[in-house]
Design a protein around this motif. Structure first.
Motif, PDB file in Angstrom:
ATOM      1  N   PHE A  42       4.626  -4.265  -7.615  1.00 25.39           N
ATOM      2  CA  PHE A  42       4.064  -3.922  -8.915  1.00 25.39           C
ATOM      3  C   PHE A  42       2.561  -4.174  -8.982  1.00 25.39           C
ATOM      4  O   PHE A  42       1.864  -3.549  -9.777  1.00 25.39           O
ATOM      5  CB  PHE A  42       4.789  -4.683 -10.024  1.00 25.39           C
ATOM      6  N   GLN A  43       2.027  -5.059  -8.166  1.00 29.24           N
ATOM      7  CA  GLN A  43       0.592  -5.297  -8.150  1.00 29.24           C
ATOM      8  C   GLN A  43      -0.161  -4.085  -7.606  1.00 29.24           C
ATOM      9  O   GLN A  43      -1.268  -3.791  -8.045  1.00 29.24           O
ATOM     10  CB  GLN A  43       0.258  -6.521  -7.293  1.00 29.24           C
ATOM     11  N   HIS A  44       0.415  -3.387  -6.642  1.00 29.47           N
ATOM     12  CA  HIS A  44      -0.249  -2.252  -6.012  1.00 29.47           C
ATOM     13  C   HIS A  44       0.157  -0.912  -6.627  1.00 29.47           C
ATOM     14  O   HIS A  44      -0.305   0.129  -6.187  1.00 29.47           O
ATOM     15  CB  HIS A  44       0.056  -2.239  -4.509  1.00 29.47           C
ATOM     16  N   LEU A  45       0.985  -0.949  -7.641  1.00 30.76           N
ATOM     17  CA  LEU A  45       1.438   0.274  -8.294  1.00 30.76           C
ATOM     18  C   LEU A  45       0.342   0.787  -9.233  1.00 30.76           C
ATOM     19  O   LEU A  45      -0.181   0.051 -10.052  1.00 30.76           O
ATOM     20  CB  LEU A  45       2.714  -0.005  -9.092  1.00 30.76           C
ATOM     21  N   THR A  46      -0.017   2.029  -9.056  1.00 28.53           N
ATOM     22  CA  THR A  46      -1.011   2.625  -9.952  1.00 28.53           C
ATOM     23  C   THR A  46      -0.301   3.645 -10.830  1.00 28.53           C
ATOM     24  O   THR A  46       0.473   4.463 -10.346  1.00 28.53           O
ATOM     25  CB  THR A  46      -2.130   3.327  -9.171  1.00 28.53           C
ATOM     26  N   ILE A  47      -0.587   3.593 -12.087  1.00 30.30           N
ATOM     27  CA  ILE A  47       0.009   4.528 -13.031  1.00 30.30           C
ATOM     28  C   ILE A  47      -1.104   5.436 -13.537  1.00 30.30           C
ATOM     29  O   ILE A  47      -2.135   4.971 -13.997  1.00 30.30           O
ATOM     30  CB  ILE A  47       0.682   3.792 -14.202  1.00 30.30           C
TER      31      ILE A  47
END
Length: 50
Positions: free
Chosen positions: A5-10
């Motif tokens: 979730f830290q590296h997830l970009t939305i």
């Protein structure tokens, strides 16, 4: 899992924009082509000559 979730970009990236543009172009081409074929079919059924 927290690392994921830290590296997830939305948000949209340029691939999304390009894909959307291509999808819209393909839909427009299909609609225009279908309209032209429908007119041509009516001309052929009616016996009209260009």
């Amino acid at each position: 899992m927290a690392e994921f979730f830290q590296h997830l970009t939305i948000g949209p990236c340029w691939w999304d924009i390009l894909g959307t543009a291509l999808l819209i172009a393909a839909c427009a081409y299909t609609v225009i082509r279908r309209r032209g074929l429908k007119k041509e079919l009516e001309e052929l059924k009616g016996g009209k000559v260009r």
